[in-house]
Design a protein around this motif. Structure first.
Motif, short mmCIF file in Angstrom:
data_model
loop_
_atom_site.label_atom_id
_atom_site.label_comp_id
_atom_site.label_asym_id
_atom_site.label_seq_id
_atom_site.Cartn_x
_atom_site.Cartn_y
_atom_site.Cartn_z
N SER A 41 25.51 12.44 29.17
CA SER A 41 25.64 13.37 28.04
C SER A 41 26.93 14.18 28.14
N ALA A 45 30.06 14.35 25.60
CA ALA A 45 30.68 15.59 25.15
C ALA A 45 32.20 15.49 25.26
N ASP A 51 28.14 18.73 21.97
CA ASP A 51 28.78 19.96 22.43
C ASP A 51 28.42 20.18 23.91
N PRO A 52 29.43 20.34 24.79
CA PRO A 52 29.14 20.50 26.22
C PRO A 52 28.33 21.76 26.53
N THR A 156 27.86 19.71 34.18
CA THR A 156 28.35 19.44 32.82
C THR A 156 29.84 19.73 32.72
N TYR A 160 32.58 16.88 32.11
CA TYR A 160 33.25 17.03 30.80
C TYR A 160 34.77 17.04 30.98
#
Length: 199
Positions: A41, A45, A51-52, A156, A160
């Motif tokens: 995920s 992003a 959206d992160p 994340t 990202y």
């Protein structure tokens, strides 16, 4: 089909829900690929699909809520619950896994819950074991919230930004790689022809 391909096929809002649910269920004590879903995920992003901030927030909430439910289940079921689980699922809840996790709890206390978020085995067992071993809930909750936020937000953010950097690098690299591959192919063909002519 890979996890990221599967995730790209569903709307963004369901990706957030899926991240929270999978990580929550894993944190509750059921072995699921929570980290894989989070990393996939976060990479989506980086591609602009989701959206992160929402990915990190949903992962954090899932981790904290799942661990808290796991704590309640462990508190209620106690050690006999782990004995039953060990007989049914020896690969995940066998005596050596539980014994190792218990030693960590006795030695490091709250740090086991916090750092357990970063270790696959402890991520599954931290909540239920903390409850079964009667760790005071306020201590568990403090470590659980801090660990969930740092793990979910940190993972994340790192994935990202790595994804963003990799995409920029690969975009610039694609033409260079193509030219290098063509030159390598031509050089190899000439070399093979020359060797064949000599033979």
């Amino acid at each position: 089909m890979h996890v990221d391909e599967l995730l790209q096929a569903i709307p963004a809002v369901w990706i957030y829900v899926l991240v929270g649910l999978v990580i929550g269920i894993e944190s509750l004590g059921i072995p699921l690929p929570g980290e894989i879903v989070l990393v996939s995920s976060a990479l989506l992003a980086a591609k602009g699909v989701v959206d992160p901030l929402w990915v990190g927030a949903c992962a954090g909430v899932g981790a904290i809520v799942g661990d808290s439910i796991g704590y309640a289940v462990g508190h209620r079921g106690g050690k006999p619950m782990f004995d039953r689980l060990g007989r049914r699922f020896p690969k995940h809840f066998g005596p050596e896994h539980i014994g190792r996790a218990e030693r960590y709890f006795h030695r490091y206390g709250m740090w086991t819950v916090f750092l357990g978020r970063f270790v696959a085995l402890l991520r599954i067992l931290a909540g239920p074991l903390a409850g079964a071993l009667r760790m005071p809930y306020w201590r568990f909750l403090t470590a659980n919230v801090l660990g969930g936020i740092v793990w979910a937000g940190g993972t994340t953010a790192v994935i990202y930004y790595l994804g963003m950097a990799a995409e920029r690098w690969l975009r610039g690299f694609s033409w260079v790689a193509l030219v290098a591959a063509v030159l390598f192919g031509v050089a190899t063909t000439l070399f093979v022809r020359r060797r064949a002519a000599r033979a």
